[in-house]
Design a protein around this motif. Structure first.
Motif, PDB file in Angstrom:
ATOM      1  N   GLU A  22       0.452  12.706   9.554  1.00  0.00           N
ATOM      2  CA  GLU A  22       0.666  13.860  10.419  1.00  0.00           C
ATOM      3  C   GLU A  22       1.779  13.595  11.432  1.00  0.00           C
ATOM      4  OE1 GLU A  22       0.540  17.559  11.817  1.00  0.00           O
ATOM      5  OE2 GLU A  22      -0.552  16.836  10.066  1.00  0.00           O
ATOM      6  N   ARG A  23       1.787  12.389  12.014  1.00  0.00           N
ATOM      7  CA  ARG A  23       2.831  12.060  12.986  1.00  0.00           C
ATOM      8  C   ARG A  23       4.210  12.063  12.328  1.00  0.00           C
ATOM      9  NH1 ARG A  23      -1.042   8.132  14.934  1.00  0.00           N
ATOM     10  NH2 ARG A  23       0.042   6.482  13.799  1.00  0.00           N
ATOM     11  N   GLU A  24       4.293  11.548  11.110  1.00  0.00           N
ATOM     12  CA  GLU A  24       5.577  11.519  10.408  1.00  0.00           C
ATOM     13  C   GLU A  24       6.147  12.937  10.276  1.00  0.00           C
ATOM     14  OE1 GLU A  24       7.382   9.050   8.523  1.00  0.00           O
ATOM     15  OE2 GLU A  24       6.250   7.401   9.395  1.00  0.00           O
ATOM     16  N   LYS A  25       5.286  13.917   9.983  1.00  0.00           N
ATOM     17  CA  LYS A  25       5.724  15.312   9.852  1.00  0.00           C
ATOM     18  C   LYS A  25       6.200  15.853  11.194  1.00  0.00           C
ATOM     19  CE  LYS A  25       2.540  16.407   6.050  1.00  0.00           C
ATOM     20  NZ  LYS A  25       1.316  17.177   5.673  1.00  0.00           N
ATOM     21  N   GLU A  26       5.500  15.483  12.262  1.00  0.00           N
ATOM     22  CA  GLU A  26       5.861  15.988  13.593  1.00  0.00           C
ATOM     23  C   GLU A  26       7.201  15.449  14.070  1.00  0.00           C
ATOM     24  OE1 GLU A  26       2.457  16.808  16.541  1.00  0.00           O
ATOM     25  OE2 GLU A  26       1.759  15.067  15.399  1.00  0.00           O
ATOM     26  N   PHE A  27       7.555  14.240  13.632  1.00  0.00           N
ATOM     27  CA  PHE A  27       8.807  13.632  14.075  1.00  0.00           C
ATOM     28  C   PHE A  27      10.030  14.259  13.409  1.00  0.00           C
ATOM     29  CE2 PHE A  27       6.178   9.507  14.554  1.00  0.00           C
ATOM     30  CZ  PHE A  27       5.712   9.920  15.784  1.00  0.00           C
ATOM     31  N   ALA A  28       9.832  14.845  12.222  1.00  0.00           N
ATOM     32  CA  ALA A  28      10.958  15.328  11.413  1.00  0.00           C
ATOM     33  C   ALA A  28      11.924  16.251  12.163  1.00  0.00           C
ATOM     34  CB  ALA A  28      10.432  16.001  10.145  1.00  0.00           C
ATOM     35  N   ALA A  71      -3.205   5.844  -1.385  1.00  0.00           N
ATOM     36  CA  ALA A  71      -4.369   5.277  -0.701  1.00  0.00           C
ATOM     37  C   ALA A  71      -5.302   6.377  -0.198  1.00  0.00           C
ATOM     38  CB  ALA A  71      -3.916   4.399   0.458  1.00  0.00           C
ATOM     39  N   MET A  72      -4.733   7.431   0.380  1.00  0.00           N
ATOM     40  CA  MET A  72      -5.564   8.547   0.854  1.00  0.00           C
ATOM     41  C   MET A  72      -6.274   9.227  -0.307  1.00  0.00           C
ATOM     42  SD  MET A  72      -3.556  10.339   4.042  1.00  0.00           S
ATOM     43  CE  MET A  72      -2.079  10.740   3.137  1.00  0.00           C
ATOM     44  N   GLU A  73      -5.557   9.374  -1.399  1.00  0.00           N
ATOM     45  CA  GLU A  73      -6.136   9.981  -2.603  1.00  0.00           C
ATOM     46  C   GLU A  73      -7.300   9.140  -3.114  1.00  0.00           C
ATOM     47  OE1 GLU A  73      -4.654  10.343  -7.144  1.00  0.00           O
ATOM     48  OE2 GLU A  73      -3.262  11.172  -5.662  1.00  0.00           O
ATOM     49  N   MET A  74      -7.134   7.824  -3.140  1.00  0.00           N
ATOM     50  CA  MET A  74      -8.179   6.912  -3.608  1.00  0.00           C
ATOM     51  C   MET A  74      -9.427   7.006  -2.740  1.00  0.00           C
ATOM     52  SD  MET A  74      -6.448   3.314  -4.767  1.00  0.00           S
ATOM     53  CE  MET A  74      -6.158   2.887  -3.062  1.00  0.00           C
ATOM     54  N   VAL A 134       0.829  -1.207   0.000  1.00  0.00           N
ATOM     55  CA  VAL A 134       0.000   0.000   0.000  1.00  0.00           C
ATOM     56  C   VAL A 134       0.863   1.256   0.000  1.00  0.00           C
ATOM     57  CG1 VAL A 134      -1.651   1.365   1.337  1.00  0.00           C
ATOM     58  CG2 VAL A 134      -1.963  -1.110   1.126  1.00  0.00           C
ATOM     59  N   ASN A 135       0.622   2.135  -0.959  1.00  0.00           N
ATOM     60  CA  ASN A 135       1.253   3.445  -1.021  1.00  0.00           C
ATOM     61  C   ASN A 135       0.353   4.411  -0.240  1.00  0.00           C
ATOM     62  OD1 ASN A 135       1.530   6.224  -2.052  1.00  0.00           O
ATOM     63  ND2 ASN A 135       2.995   5.340  -3.495  1.00  0.00           N
ATOM     64  N   THR A 136       0.853   4.942   0.875  1.00  0.00           N
ATOM     65  CA  THR A 136       0.039   5.756   1.788  1.00  0.00           C
ATOM     66  C   THR A 136      -0.592   6.952   1.089  1.00  0.00           C
ATOM     67  OG1 THR A 136       1.467   5.108   3.630  1.00  0.00           O
ATOM     68  CG2 THR A 136       0.041   7.011   3.968  1.00  0.00           C
ATOM     69  N   LYS A 149      -8.857   8.148   8.287  1.00  0.00           N
ATOM     70  CA  LYS A 149      -8.361   8.847   9.476  1.00  0.00           C
ATOM     71  C   LYS A 149      -7.053   8.243   9.968  1.00  0.00           C
ATOM     72  CE  LYS A 149      -9.875  10.441  14.035  1.00  0.00           C
ATOM     73  NZ  LYS A 149     -10.972  10.418  15.043  1.00  0.00           N
ATOM     74  N   LYS A 150      -6.968   6.923   9.924  1.00  0.00           N
ATOM     75  CA  LYS A 150      -5.747   6.250  10.358  1.00  0.00           C
ATOM     76  C   LYS A 150      -4.569   6.663   9.478  1.00  0.00           C
ATOM     77  CE  LYS A 150      -5.373   1.830  11.997  1.00  0.00           C
ATOM     78  NZ  LYS A 150      -5.426   0.338  11.941  1.00  0.00           N
ATOM     79  N   LEU A 151      -4.776   6.726   8.171  1.00  0.00           N
ATOM     80  CA  LEU A 151      -3.717   7.128   7.254  1.00  0.00           C
ATOM     81  C   LEU A 151      -3.326   8.591   7.468  1.00  0.00           C
ATOM     82  CD1 LEU A 151      -4.973   5.381   3.998  1.00  0.00           C
ATOM     83  CD2 LEU A 151      -2.980   4.727   5.349  1.00  0.00           C
ATOM     84  N   GLU A 152      -4.319   9.443   7.715  1.00  0.00           N
ATOM     85  CA  GLU A 152      -4.043  10.866   7.960  1.00  0.00           C
ATOM     86  C   GLU A 152      -3.269  11.057   9.255  1.00  0.00           C
ATOM     87  OE1 GLU A 152      -7.844  12.940   5.638  1.00  0.00           O
ATOM     88  OE2 GLU A 152      -8.025  12.390   7.755  1.00  0.00           O
TER      89      GLU A 152
END
Length: 358
Positions: free
Chosen positions: A204-210, A167-170, A162-164, A197-200
């Motif tokens: 969002e968490r990935e951005k916060e970790f950067a 998948a959200m776009e779909m 799955v490409n995150t 919501k799970k994908l979002e």
């Protein structure tokens, strides 16, 4: 005379556990399940916070490693449980580098490390990709961007990975066009929204970790593996009210209770259905696909005779491993250092890649 509060909310970070659905929607929970869940929540926070400050995974939570946590009274509505964790202004010199990561970010990072898409959610997204691909085939004229999307859909279906972002776009597109086939596949709108919501939340968490990449890298895979093995059963007990008096439990941060993770019975069961090996091992892999956004891919473990299994890279190693993985995909096989996720019977369910020898 009542004792004064040891600190104010301004000197602490608020972490909340919120139960909702069923009885919890009316501010009610079964007492026995709630009492065990709150004890597990206290142990979870104490375990993670002790590790953040010391770099050590406590075998037991006792007076020597206890964190001074204060509980706030619950409110009516859904059933929230708010706690205050004191902010340490000055850490000792021996404190680990990651001790300077804020409490909220650190908690999100640990919860992120034990959470994944459920296998049934992955299957629905891949089935939805088939519907989207069929729709794209029927278009007679495509822009270069639409052609690229067509190719991405094909790769996702072929690899089973799955490409995150796609998948959200779909999911958003299926909702907007009201496609009957997509609606039948996803089921009711609640399930549709839960996956999106799970994908979002993941994105969002990935951005916060950067901004904290270097500090999180200093944890190291061995310590993270020990810590996550410790917290998984604690999360299981936090989910006990979902047996009858609540439908979901959410973790949130701050006075406004900004939710960052939502779990139901199935997702909590999944967290506890697999454990990460305490030590890494050498393996020969054949890599098929890799999603740069989520750090998740598909591979064969040739040396173990395990085929088409999910693999992932830890967030703290993702930047370093990405170019190696992209090169490895073009090779028949590569040597790698991996750590296996196993079910309760010891069978391998997926793996974590920690290094690749090119």
């Amino acid at each position: 005379m009542a004792e004064s509060v040891p600190f104010t909310s301004g000197d602490a970070e608020v972490v909340s556990l919120i139960y909702d659905g069923s009885l919890a929607s009316s501010g009610l929970l079964q007492f026995y399940d709630y009492s065990r869940a709150t004890y597990a929540f206290a142990r979870l926070i104490a375990t993670i916070e002790h590790f953040r400050r010391s770099g050590k995974v406590a075998q037991r939570i006792n007076s020597k490693n206890y964190v001074n946590i204060i509980i706030k009274a619950p409110e009516k509505g859904s059933f929230p449980l708010d706690i205050l964790i004191p902010i340490i202004e000055e850490l000792i010199k021996e404190a680990p580098k990651f001790a300077h990561v804020p409490v909220g970010i650190f908690l999100k990072y640990i919860m992120h490390s034990v959470t994944r898409l459920l296998p049934k959610e992955e299957k629905k997204l891949l089935d939805l990709a088939n519907i989207e691909l069929e729709r794209e085939k029927q278009r007679t004229l495509q822009t270069s961007e639409e052609t690229k999307r067509f190719q991405e859909l094909g790769k996702m279906i072929e690899s089973g990975n799955v490409n995150t972002r796609l998948a959200m776009e779909m999911l958003r597109h299926a909702q907007a066009v009201s496609d009957a086939r997509a609606s039948d596949l996803i089921g009711n709108s609640v399930e549709f929204q839960e996956i999106l919501k799970k994908l979002e939340e993941y994105e969002e968490r990935e951005k916060e970790f950067a901004p904290y990449k270097s500090q999180l890298e200093s944890i190291g895979p061995n310590k993270l593996a020990r810590l996550t093995r410790k917290v998984r059963p604690q999360i299981n007990e936090i989910g006990l009210p979902l047996r009858g008096s609540a439908e979901i439990v959410q973790f949130s941060i701050g006075e406004r209770r900004e939710k960052f993770a939502t779990y139901n019975k199935e997702s909590i069961k999944d967290i506890n259905s697999r454990l990460l090996d305490a030590s890494a091992t050498d393996a020969e892999l054949r890599l098929f696909a890799y999603d740069r956004d989520s750090g998740i891919g598909k591979c064969d473990v040739i040396s173990e005779g395990i085929y088409r299994v999910s693999c992932a890279t830890p967030i703290e190693l993702r930047g370093e491993l990405r170019p190696k993985i992209l090169k490895a995909i073009d090779r028949d096989a590569v040597k790698a250092r991996v750590r296996y996720f196993r079910n309760k019977d010891g069978g391998v369910t997926s793996l974590q890649i920690e290094d690749i020898d090119l």
